[in-house]
Design a protein around this motif. Structure first.
Motif, PDB file in Angstrom:
ATOM      1  N   VAL A 176       0.916  -1.159   0.172  1.00  0.00           N
ATOM      2  CA  VAL A 176       0.125  -0.095  -0.520  1.00  0.00           C
ATOM      3  C   VAL A 176       1.318   1.364  -0.149  1.00  0.00           C
ATOM      4  CG1 VAL A 176      -1.889  -1.262   1.349  1.00  0.00           C
ATOM      5  CG2 VAL A 176      -0.124   0.032   2.350  1.00  0.00           C
ATOM      6  N   ALA A 177       0.223   2.139  -0.282  1.00  0.00           N
ATOM      7  CA  ALA A 177       0.541   3.471  -0.468  1.00  0.00           C
ATOM      8  C   ALA A 177       0.099   4.740  -0.145  1.00  0.00           C
ATOM      9  CB  ALA A 177       1.886   4.281  -2.221  1.00  0.00           C
ATOM     10  N   ALA A 178      -0.153   5.438   1.272  1.00  0.00           N
ATOM     11  CA  ALA A 178      -0.523   6.272   1.799  1.00  0.00           C
ATOM     12  C   ALA A 178       0.093   7.162   1.225  1.00  0.00           C
ATOM     13  CB  ALA A 178      -0.338   6.266   3.523  1.00  0.00           C
ATOM     14  N   HIS A 179       1.735   7.808   1.125  1.00  0.00           N
ATOM     15  CA  HIS A 179       1.919   9.224  -0.315  1.00  0.00           C
ATOM     16  C   HIS A 179       2.885   8.328  -1.414  1.00  0.00           C
ATOM     17  CE1 HIS A 179       2.002  11.443   3.537  1.00  0.00           C
ATOM     18  NE2 HIS A 179       2.394  10.313   4.531  1.00  0.00           N
ATOM     19  N   ALA A 180       2.672   9.527  -1.704  1.00  0.00           N
ATOM     20  CA  ALA A 180       2.835   9.489  -3.309  1.00  0.00           C
ATOM     21  C   ALA A 180       4.178   8.088  -3.487  1.00  0.00           C
ATOM     22  CB  ALA A 180       3.240  10.405  -4.366  1.00  0.00           C
ATOM     23  N   ASP A 181       5.234   8.456  -2.653  1.00  0.00           N
ATOM     24  CA  ASP A 181       6.525   8.145  -2.873  1.00  0.00           C
ATOM     25  C   ASP A 181       7.111   7.325  -1.931  1.00  0.00           C
ATOM     26  OD1 ASP A 181       6.422   9.792  -0.762  1.00  0.00           O
ATOM     27  OD2 ASP A 181       8.616  11.068  -1.185  1.00  0.00           O
ATOM     28  N   TYR A 182       6.004   7.256  -1.506  1.00  0.00           N
ATOM     29  CA  TYR A 182       6.413   5.566  -0.242  1.00  0.00           C
ATOM     30  C   TYR A 182       5.538   4.171  -0.355  1.00  0.00           C
ATOM     31  CZ  TYR A 182       7.674   3.975   4.361  1.00  0.00           C
ATOM     32  OH  TYR A 182       8.625   2.393   4.732  1.00  0.00           O
ATOM     33  N   GLU A 183       5.723   3.314  -1.001  1.00  0.00           N
ATOM     34  CA  GLU A 183       5.338   1.718  -0.754  1.00  0.00           C
ATOM     35  C   GLU A 183       5.779   1.670   0.668  1.00  0.00           C
ATOM     36  OE1 GLU A 183       6.144  -0.448  -4.156  1.00  0.00           O
ATOM     37  OE2 GLU A 183       5.369   1.326  -5.294  1.00  0.00           O
ATOM     38  N   SER A 184       4.434   0.867   1.251  1.00  0.00           N
ATOM     39  CA  SER A 184       4.636  -0.155   2.564  1.00  0.00           C
ATOM     40  C   SER A 184       4.238  -1.761   2.120  1.00  0.00           C
ATOM     41  CB  SER A 184       3.020   0.774   4.174  1.00  0.00           C
ATOM     42  OG  SER A 184       4.067   1.454   3.887  1.00  0.00           O
ATOM     43  N   LEU A 185       5.638  -2.021   2.184  1.00  0.00           N
ATOM     44  CA  LEU A 185       5.405  -3.904   2.258  1.00  0.00           C
ATOM     45  C   LEU A 185       4.541  -4.759   3.829  1.00  0.00           C
ATOM     46  CD1 LEU A 185       9.209  -4.758   0.744  1.00  0.00           C
ATOM     47  CD2 LEU A 185       6.482  -4.263  -0.510  1.00  0.00           C
ATOM     48  N   ILE A 186       3.166  -5.328   3.393  1.00  0.00           N
ATOM     49  CA  ILE A 186       3.199  -5.568   4.907  1.00  0.00           C
ATOM     50  C   ILE A 186       2.581  -7.654   4.380  1.00  0.00           C
ATOM     51  CG2 ILE A 186       0.567  -5.494   6.118  1.00  0.00           C
ATOM     52  CD1 ILE A 186       0.269  -3.031   5.115  1.00  0.00           C
ATOM     53  N   PHE A 187       2.812  -8.369   5.877  1.00  0.00           N
ATOM     54  CA  PHE A 187       2.423 -10.165   5.793  1.00  0.00           C
ATOM     55  C   PHE A 187       1.886  -9.585   6.594  1.00  0.00           C
ATOM     56  CE2 PHE A 187       6.658 -11.111   4.860  1.00  0.00           C
ATOM     57  CZ  PHE A 187       6.857 -12.276   3.114  1.00  0.00           C
ATOM     58  N   GLY A 188       0.432  -9.333   6.284  1.00  0.00           N
ATOM     59  CA  GLY A 188      -0.243  -9.646   7.539  1.00  0.00           C
ATOM     60  C   GLY A 188      -0.933 -10.826   7.995  1.00  0.00           C
ATOM     61  N   GLU A 189      -1.602 -10.704   9.493  1.00  0.00           N
ATOM     62  CA  GLU A 189      -1.962 -11.971  10.214  1.00  0.00           C
ATOM     63  C   GLU A 189      -3.268 -11.870  11.029  1.00  0.00           C
ATOM     64  OE1 GLU A 189      -0.499 -15.127  11.216  1.00  0.00           O
ATOM     65  OE2 GLU A 189       1.489 -14.459   9.611  1.00  0.00           O
ATOM     66  N   TYR A 190      -4.264 -12.065  10.429  1.00  0.00           N
ATOM     67  CA  TYR A 190      -5.281 -11.703  10.711  1.00  0.00           C
ATOM     68  C   TYR A 190      -5.725 -13.166  11.943  1.00  0.00           C
ATOM     69  CZ  TYR A 190     -11.081 -11.562  10.929  1.00  0.00           C
ATOM     70  OH  TYR A 190     -11.902 -11.020  11.487  1.00  0.00           O
ATOM     71  N   ASP A 191      -5.746 -12.170  13.052  1.00  0.00           N
ATOM     72  CA  ASP A 191      -6.163 -13.082  14.805  1.00  0.00           C
ATOM     73  C   ASP A 191      -7.586 -13.254  15.123  1.00  0.00           C
ATOM     74  OD1 ASP A 191      -4.919 -14.518  16.938  1.00  0.00           O
ATOM     75  OD2 ASP A 191      -6.071 -13.002  17.541  1.00  0.00           O
ATOM     76  N   ARG A 192      -8.393 -14.316  15.566  1.00  0.00           N
ATOM     77  CA  ARG A 192      -9.718 -14.314  15.579  1.00  0.00           C
ATOM     78  C   ARG A 192      -9.249 -14.837  16.898  1.00  0.00           C
ATOM     79  NH1 ARG A 192     -12.061 -17.981  14.058  1.00  0.00           N
ATOM     80  NH2 ARG A 192     -14.413 -16.760  14.400  1.00  0.00           N
ATOM     81  N   SER A 193      -8.340 -14.953  17.878  1.00  0.00           N
ATOM     82  CA  SER A 193      -8.673 -15.563  19.652  1.00  0.00           C
ATOM     83  C   SER A 193      -8.276 -17.013  19.542  1.00  0.00           C
ATOM     84  CB  SER A 193      -9.494 -15.063  19.949  1.00  0.00           C
ATOM     85  OG  SER A 193      -9.150 -13.309  20.057  1.00  0.00           O
ATOM     86  N   THR A 194      -7.936 -17.654  18.190  1.00  0.00           N
ATOM     87  CA  THR A 194      -8.256 -18.932  17.750  1.00  0.00           C
ATOM     88  C   THR A 194      -7.427 -20.122  18.633  1.00  0.00           C
ATOM     89  OG1 THR A 194      -8.141 -18.667  15.583  1.00  0.00           O
ATOM     90  CG2 THR A 194     -10.435 -18.981  16.452  1.00  0.00           C
ATOM     91  N   GLU A 195      -6.060 -19.336  18.004  1.00  0.00           N
ATOM     92  CA  GLU A 195      -4.788 -19.971  18.298  1.00  0.00           C
ATOM     93  C   GLU A 195      -3.715 -18.606  20.248  1.00  0.00           C
ATOM     94  OE1 GLU A 195      -2.724 -18.624  14.994  1.00  0.00           O
ATOM     95  OE2 GLU A 195      -3.333 -20.530  13.354  1.00  0.00           O
TER      96      GLU A 195
END
Length: 275
Positions: A176-195
């Motif tokens: 994602v990019a919130a600024h024109a000159d900067y991109e954020s790389l993300i590894f997403g971990e969605y936690d549902r309190s099951t682990e």
């Protein structure tokens, strides 16, 4: 839908006829279901019918289009006992049939029909919610969504210290990019309190091991932020504290948010990087 359609036993001529009768939006719906596997009617409304004058007209159009795709044997709905988790009598949980898979996949699709558990389904729908939140933020001009890759395409195999193959399995990878000159790389971990927190610490250790290989930097130009998304602030605090007291975890790799605050978290961190 006939048994033959459910099994994907549609001849090439009939498949070509179906393909020729589909619109560009139909193919986008099929591609979205291919990516996320299971989506509710409301998900698909938000994804592909948001350009209508009102939500009601979008919902009506969505129902007509989904009914058409169902009549062609391209999509089908889960039993109500599972599909009802989204709430609302008009809500279905949709997925591709083998015919639908053949329209977007090369080679023969997997014809085994797997009915998901409720826990798995809720996790998949949660990932779809996260993706949609980013899409809608992009529509609003808050950020740019450059990439969103789901499992298993976002997984990262790498060699362990002893040469054994280890696979890092994030729930998603995003750029994602919130600024024109900067991109954020993300590894997403969605936690549902099951682990358990112990399991989460173990997974953080896999991220640590992968980071130390340097493979991702060569692949992506940098190591993604590991973003933990928990359903409540209380759960999020527990995860953060547990990782913080673990010596082998480098906390600078990790960020924390609820799905509801994801866009604010991303834009806030981007602004901090530019301060």
């Amino acid at each position: 839908m006939t048994a033959a359609a459910r099994a994907g036993r549609v001849g090439k001529l009939r498949l070509d006829e179906i393909r020729m009768s589909l619109t560009a939006r139909d193919f986008r719906i099929i591609a979205t279901l291919k990516q996320h596997r299971f989506l509710s009617t409301r998900h698909l409304e938000r994804w592909h019918f948001a350009d209508h004058a009102t939500r009601l007209s979008g919902a009506r159009s969505a129902r007509r289009v989904l009914a058409k795709l169902r009549s062609y044997g391209i999509i089908t709905a889960l039993p109500r006992s599972l599909g009802g988790i989204t709430g609302g009598s008009s809500q279905h949980i949709w997925h591709l049939t083998p015919v639908g898979e053949r329209l977007v996949s090369s080679g023969e699709p997997d014809r085994r029909v797997r009915v998901p558990s409720t826990a798995f389904l809720e996790h998949e729908l949660g990932i779809a919610d996260i993706h949609l939140n980013l899409i809608e933020a992009e529509r609003a001009g808050t950020l740019r969504l450059i990439d969103f890759t789901t499992e298993p395409r976002c997984w990262r195999p790498f060699p362990g210290i002893g040469g054994q193959l280890i696979t890092l399995k994030p729930d998603f990878f995003a750029v994602v990019a919130a600024h024109a000159d900067y991109e954020s790389l993300i590894f997403g971990e969605y936690d549902r309190s099951t682990e358990s927190l112990k399991t989460i610490v173990k997974k953080a250790g896999v991220y640590e091991a992968y980071w130390r290989t340097g493979i991702e930097e060569k692949r992506s130009g940098g190591f993604p932020q590991v973003l933990w998304l928990a359903s409540s602030e209380t759960r999020l605090s527990r995860i953060q504290k547990q990782l913080g007291r673990t010596a082998r975890v480098t906390m600078a790799l990790h960020a924390f948010s609820t799905p509801q605050n994801l866009v604010k978290t991303l834009t806030r961190e981007s602004e901090a990087d530019h301060a």
